[in-house]
Design a protein around this motif. Structure first.
Motif, PDB file in Angstrom:
ATOM      1  N   ALA A 124     -13.462  20.621  35.249  1.00  0.00           N
ATOM      2  CA  ALA A 124     -12.557  20.503  34.117  1.00  0.00           C
ATOM      3  C   ALA A 124     -13.289  20.107  32.836  1.00  0.00           C
ATOM      4  O   ALA A 124     -12.680  20.036  31.782  1.00  0.00           O
ATOM      5  N   GLY A 126     -14.361  17.353  31.630  1.00  0.00           N
ATOM      6  CA  GLY A 126     -13.862  16.157  30.960  1.00  0.00           C
ATOM      7  C   GLY A 126     -12.458  16.284  30.416  1.00  0.00           C
ATOM      8  O   GLY A 126     -11.938  15.334  29.830  1.00  0.00           O
ATOM      9  N   MET A 127     -11.827  17.440  30.593  1.00  0.00           N
ATOM     10  CA  MET A 127     -10.469  17.619  30.090  1.00  0.00           C
ATOM     11  C   MET A 127      -9.465  17.041  31.077  1.00  0.00           C
ATOM     12  O   MET A 127      -9.661  17.094  32.287  1.00  0.00           O
ATOM     13  N   ASP A 128      -8.384  16.522  30.530  1.00  0.00           N
ATOM     14  CA  ASP A 128      -7.294  15.959  31.324  1.00  0.00           C
ATOM     15  C   ASP A 128      -6.290  17.082  31.610  1.00  0.00           C
ATOM     16  O   ASP A 128      -5.307  17.249  30.901  1.00  0.00           O
ATOM     17  N   GLY A 131      -2.682  16.037  32.218  1.00  0.00           N
ATOM     18  CA  GLY A 131      -2.107  15.588  30.948  1.00  0.00           C
ATOM     19  C   GLY A 131      -1.788  16.751  30.027  1.00  0.00           C
ATOM     20  O   GLY A 131      -0.758  16.752  29.346  1.00  0.00           O
ATOM     21  N   TRP A 135       1.838  17.749  28.577  1.00  0.00           N
ATOM     22  CA  TRP A 135       2.033  17.967  27.140  1.00  0.00           C
ATOM     23  C   TRP A 135       2.700  19.323  26.883  1.00  0.00           C
ATOM     24  O   TRP A 135       3.650  19.420  26.103  1.00  0.00           O
ATOM     25  N   THR A 159      -9.370  16.012  26.052  1.00  0.00           N
ATOM     26  CA  THR A 159      -9.973  15.109  27.017  1.00  0.00           C
ATOM     27  C   THR A 159      -9.073  13.930  27.385  1.00  0.00           C
ATOM     28  O   THR A 159      -9.490  13.052  28.124  1.00  0.00           O
ATOM     29  N   GLY A 160      -7.867  13.905  26.880  1.00  0.00           N
ATOM     30  CA  GLY A 160      -6.912  12.863  27.252  1.00  0.00           C
ATOM     31  C   GLY A 160      -7.089  11.562  26.522  1.00  0.00           C
ATOM     32  O   GLY A 160      -6.414  10.594  26.829  1.00  0.00           O
TER      33      GLY A 160
END
Length: 165
Positions: A124, A126-128, A131, A135, A159-160
């Motif tokens: 990922a 570092g992406m959330d 989340g 969203w 990245t949240g």
């Protein structure tokens, strides 16, 4: 009959200037600089460039960055970048006032991110992803209820960290 814009290899390319949401402007109008096509970036560079564009209220242009990653990266990662491109285009349509198309693309991207394989089950970067899926679903619901959307104010933080995501 209008001559079609062509690139150096003869492929059709619309050379009209665009606004921040990617809408074509009249020839000769001052528009927003377009993202160059076919740029190969590292995943980290892709996330960083897309975030800058999202924060600037330019989700259409962020979608082009994700599309480059989708088309130039490893095939196993294509679902991740395609889902993120769908979120960016969903935000674009929502900000343009196209509630049906915006909500549909936001939900499609959210489903791909949250699906059984989580957009391919790959890294990922570092992406959330959960989340981002939340969203997108929340924004889709507000868009369907008639909320006006400001692309910069609604931009997710990939990245949240701080931001709407």
């Amino acid at each position: 009959m209008n001559a079609r814009d062509r690139d150096g290899e003869g492929r059709a390319r619309n050379a009209r200037p665009r606004d921040g949401l990617g809408r074509p402007l009249p020839y000769g109008a001052r528009g927003v600089e377009r993202q160059p096509e076919g740029v190969v970036r590292t995943p980290g560079e892709t996330v960083a460039q897309a975030q800058l564009l999202l924060d600037a209220g330019m989700p259409f242009h962020a979608h082009e960055v994700f599309e480059d990653a989708w088309k130039s990266g490893p095939g196993a990662e294509a679902p991740l970048w395609r889902a993120l491109a769908q979120l960016a285009v969903g935000l674009t349509h929502s900000a343009r006032g196209n509630a049906v198309g915006g909500a549909r693309l936001l939900r499609r991207g959210a489903s791909a991110l949250a699906g059984p394989d989580g957009a391919g089950g790959g890294p990922a970067y570092g992406m959330d992803l959960p989340g981002l899926a939340r969203w997108a679903r929340e924004l889709a619901g507000r868009v369907e209820a008639g909320a006006a959307v400001d692309a910069a104010a609604e931009a997710p933080h990939l990245t949240g960290g701080p931001g709407p995501a």
